[in-house]
Write a protein that holds these residues in place. Structure first.
Motif: not given
Length: 361
Positions: A133-136, A166-172, A212-216, A309-322
């Motif tokens: 899955a595209r967890f990123y 895992v690296i993809r997730g950290i970077n994203s 850190a005041d937020i954990l992933m 979330i909506i934009d991702l579902s529609m393919g309108a954005i990509h987490p890795f965009t230059g």
């Protein structure tokens, strides 16, 4: 006997063979087995896969027999377990990256059995499929939330193993947080385990001690969420809704929904239509979902996350965009460019620029 009569006999014989074959395909229940890296009670990765297996049983009833094996180490034990299952099952789902080589070896010895390997990339025989899955995409959403919600500008990340997923997730997550908060900093602790509540708790405490005041997390237990709740910081659930362990702490969670995919693949075996494929689904297909958002989040933060979330579902954005550079400053993606092909993501082995941490061995 006339030609017409002979022709009728031949047709009836062929029909009998076809009906007999069809009867064999549809009559017997499919035997499906699932191999898990951790216990089903981890309420993380393994729990999510087991929910998928239960969904298959719920939907197919007597047409399927489901077998599950928990806490199988990613070593010689896994090949032994997979081999044992191959002797008495029609399809086997091996649900951790480290099962890749054992799955390939066993599949070569059992060509009539179907094998599905999660998060892998090797399909040397036509009885192996790979799926992930595209967890990123989920990390992109929680990264934006973290960037908005942090007061210390420090995000803590508990990582398992330095594999591309895992690296993809950290970077994203970092890029998304940075896009809404340029002062953000991410601190990473590697525990080198998928499921170790003690190590995960220690990592959570260490990250909080570093500001850190937020954990992933990209580990499987609820320990980080429990620590976050106790220490009064925020966190995100991993693979399932962990709100029970962090009523105040959990901002949302990435949910892995494997059920529909598992049902589709087991049903394909039942129908005789299974073929080797490589699946990489995301928010658009519903394989990546989200737990309800914490009511403490300001409306504008919730709205921004919902829009992502909506934009991702529609393919309108990509987490890795230059533009995106690698950690050493070398160019990776130019302005507006996204990864040109799947291997760029599949083999990701670098941090992006801005992450101030040594890349792990």
């Amino acid at each position: 006997m006339s030609n017409r009569s002979l022709s009728s006999v031949v047709k009836l014989s062929i029909l009998s063979v076809v009906l007999a074959f069809t009867s064999n395909v549809y009559a017997d229940p499919v035997k499906a087995a699932f191999v898990y890296i951790g216990p089903t009670g981890d309420h993380g990765w393994t729990f999510a896969h087991d929910q998928g297996a239960k969904y298959v049983k719920e939907m197919m009833g007597d047409d399927v027999i489901v077998t599950t094996v928990e806490s199988v180490e990613e070593n010689s034990d896994s090949e032994r377990v997979i081999t044992s299952l191959a002797r008495k099952n029609d399809i086997i789902f091996t649900t951790s990256f480290g099962y890749m080589n054992p799955t390939v070896k066993v599949a070569a010895r059992y060509p009539d059995v179907k094998f599905e390997h999660a998060t892998g990339y090797m399909r040397p025989t036509d009885n192996i499929s790979t799926y992930s899955a595209r967890f990123y995409e989920g990390r992109h959403v929680i990264g934006k939330i973290a960037g908005r919600m942090t007061e210390t500008n420090v995000i803590g990340y508990i990582a398992s193993f330095p594999i591309p997923e895992v690296i993809r997730g950290i970077n994203s997550a970092y890029l998304a947080a940075k896009s809404v908060n340029p002062d953000i900093e991410i601190k990473i602790v590697w525990v080198y385990s998928w499921y170790d509540p003690g190590k995960e708790a220690d990592a959570a405490n260490a990250l909080i001690a570093q500001g850190a005041d937020i954990l992933m997390q990209h580990t499987d237990s609820t320990a980080p969420m429990t620590v976050a709740e106790e220490k009064g910081v925020y966190a995100f659930g991993q693979a399932s809704n962990m709100r029970e362990w962090g009523k105040n702490a959990q901002l949302t969670g990435i949910i892995d929904d494997w059920g529909p995919y598992y049902l589709e693949r087991v049903q394909a075996v039942k129908d005789g239509t299974w073929t080797s494929t490589d699946v990489f689904h995301g928010v658009d297909s519903g394989m990546v979902k989200f737990a309800p958002m914490n009511n403490s989040m300001p409306f504008e933060v919730r709205n921004e996350a919902s829009k992502a979330i909506i934009d991702l579902s529609m393919g309108a954005i990509h987490p890795f965009t230059g533009p995106i550079n690698k950690q050493d400053g070398s160019a990776w993606l130019a302005e507006g460019e996204t990864p040109p092909n799947f291997p760029d993501l599949l083999t990701m082995d670098f941090y992006v620029e801005g992450i101030d941490a040594k890349y792990p061995n």
